[in-house]
Design a protein around this motif. Sequence first.
Motif, PDB file in Angstrom:
ATOM      1  N   VAL A   1    -107.030 -11.425 -44.096  1.00  0.00           N
ATOM      2  CA  VAL A   1    -107.903 -12.313 -44.868  1.00  0.00           C
ATOM      3  C   VAL A   1    -107.536 -13.774 -44.627  1.00  0.00           C
ATOM      4  O   VAL A   1    -108.408 -14.621 -44.403  1.00  0.00           O
ATOM      5  N   LEU A   2    -106.258 -14.078 -44.658  1.00  0.00           N
ATOM      6  CA  LEU A   2    -105.808 -15.456 -44.457  1.00  0.00           C
ATOM      7  C   LEU A   2    -106.195 -15.960 -43.065  1.00  0.00           C
ATOM      8  O   LEU A   2    -106.671 -17.092 -42.920  1.00  0.00           O
ATOM      9  N   SER A   3    -106.042 -15.131 -42.052  1.00  0.00           N
ATOM     10  CA  SER A   3    -106.401 -15.557 -40.699  1.00  0.00           C
ATOM     11  C   SER A   3    -107.903 -15.787 -40.580  1.00  0.00           C
ATOM     12  O   SER A   3    -108.338 -16.704 -39.889  1.00  0.00           O
ATOM     13  N   ALA A   4    -108.703 -14.966 -41.257  1.00  0.00           N
ATOM     14  CA  ALA A   4    -110.152 -15.162 -41.229  1.00  0.00           C
ATOM     15  C   ALA A   4    -110.531 -16.493 -41.875  1.00  0.00           C
ATOM     16  O   ALA A   4    -111.427 -17.191 -41.404  1.00  0.00           O
ATOM     17  N   LEU A   5    -109.847 -16.864 -42.933  1.00  0.00           N
ATOM     18  CA  LEU A   5    -110.140 -18.136 -43.599  1.00  0.00           C
ATOM     19  C   LEU A   5    -109.672 -19.326 -42.770  1.00  0.00           C
ATOM     20  O   LEU A   5    -110.342 -20.360 -42.715  1.00  0.00           O
ATOM     21  N   VAL A   6    -108.543 -19.205 -42.100  1.00  0.00           N
ATOM     22  CA  VAL A   6    -108.005 -20.308 -41.299  1.00  0.00           C
ATOM     23  C   VAL A   6    -108.918 -20.602 -40.113  1.00  0.00           C
ATOM     24  O   VAL A   6    -109.169 -21.764 -39.785  1.00  0.00           O
ATOM     25  N   VAL A   7    -109.446 -19.575 -39.478  1.00  0.00           N
ATOM     26  CA  VAL A   7    -110.291 -19.752 -38.300  1.00  0.00           C
ATOM     27  C   VAL A   7    -111.570 -20.502 -38.637  1.00  0.00           C
ATOM     28  O   VAL A   7    -112.075 -21.277 -37.832  1.00  0.00           O
ATOM     29  N   ARG A   8    -112.069 -20.339 -39.851  1.00  0.00           N
ATOM     30  CA  ARG A   8    -113.338 -20.968 -40.222  1.00  0.00           C
ATOM     31  C   ARG A   8    -113.212 -22.461 -40.484  1.00  0.00           C
ATOM     32  O   ARG A   8    -114.206 -23.169 -40.489  1.00  0.00           O
TER      33      ARG A   8
ATOM     34  N   LEU B   1    -112.620 -24.406 -43.219  1.00  0.00           N
ATOM     35  CA  LEU B   1    -113.463 -24.836 -44.326  1.00  0.00           C
ATOM     36  C   LEU B   1    -112.763 -25.882 -45.191  1.00  0.00           C
ATOM     37  O   LEU B   1    -111.538 -25.998 -45.173  1.00  0.00           O
ATOM     38  N   PRO B   2    -113.533 -26.626 -45.992  1.00  0.00           N
ATOM     39  CA  PRO B   2    -112.924 -27.530 -46.972  1.00  0.00           C
ATOM     40  C   PRO B   2    -112.125 -26.736 -48.010  1.00  0.00           C
ATOM     41  O   PRO B   2    -112.372 -25.544 -48.224  1.00  0.00           O
ATOM     42  N   ALA B   3    -111.210 -27.418 -48.686  1.00  0.00           N
ATOM     43  CA  ALA B   3    -110.300 -26.752 -49.620  1.00  0.00           C
ATOM     44  C   ALA B   3    -111.040 -26.039 -50.753  1.00  0.00           C
ATOM     45  O   ALA B   3    -110.641 -24.946 -51.165  1.00  0.00           O
TER      46      ALA B   3
ATOM     47  N   MET C   1    -113.500 -18.608 -51.533  1.00  0.00           N
ATOM     48  CA  MET C   1    -113.439 -17.426 -50.672  1.00  0.00           C
ATOM     49  C   MET C   1    -112.156 -16.634 -50.912  1.00  0.00           C
ATOM     50  O   MET C   1    -112.176 -15.399 -50.893  1.00  0.00           O
ATOM     51  N   GLY C   2    -111.067 -17.340 -51.127  1.00  0.00           N
ATOM     52  CA  GLY C   2    -109.802 -16.658 -51.411  1.00  0.00           C
ATOM     53  C   GLY C   2    -109.885 -15.831 -52.683  1.00  0.00           C
ATOM     54  O   GLY C   2    -109.440 -14.688 -52.723  1.00  0.00           O
ATOM     55  N   LEU C   3    -110.474 -16.398 -53.726  1.00  0.00           N
ATOM     56  CA  LEU C   3    -110.638 -15.661 -54.976  1.00  0.00           C
ATOM     57  C   LEU C   3    -111.586 -14.479 -54.803  1.00  0.00           C
ATOM     58  O   LEU C   3    -111.375 -13.415 -55.392  1.00  0.00           O
ATOM     59  N   ALA C   4    -112.611 -14.655 -53.990  1.00  0.00           N
ATOM     60  CA  ALA C   4    -113.524 -13.544 -53.721  1.00  0.00           C
ATOM     61  C   ALA C   4    -112.791 -12.401 -53.019  1.00  0.00           C
ATOM     62  O   ALA C   4    -112.961 -11.226 -53.373  1.00  0.00           O
TER      63      ALA C   4
END
Length: 59
Positions: free
Chosen positions: A19-26, A28-30, A36-39
């Motif tokens: 999950v963390l790697s998917a968020l880092v690649v995108r 996105l703003p904080a 997304m992290g909470l989702a």
Amino acid sequence: MTMETGANILWFAMAFTLVLSALVVRRLPAADWIKMGLAWVAIFALVFLAIRTYQLAAG
């Protein structure tokens, strides 16, 4: 710590890394990161609770 506990910790660590790697690649703003992290946390919590409830009902 039993082997089962170690396997569970490893599974959750790998899921969190995915999950963390998917968020880092995108990139996105904080604010979007937090949403997304909470989702993702909610999704994994629901899956965990569903599996746990099934195991308790079956056992």
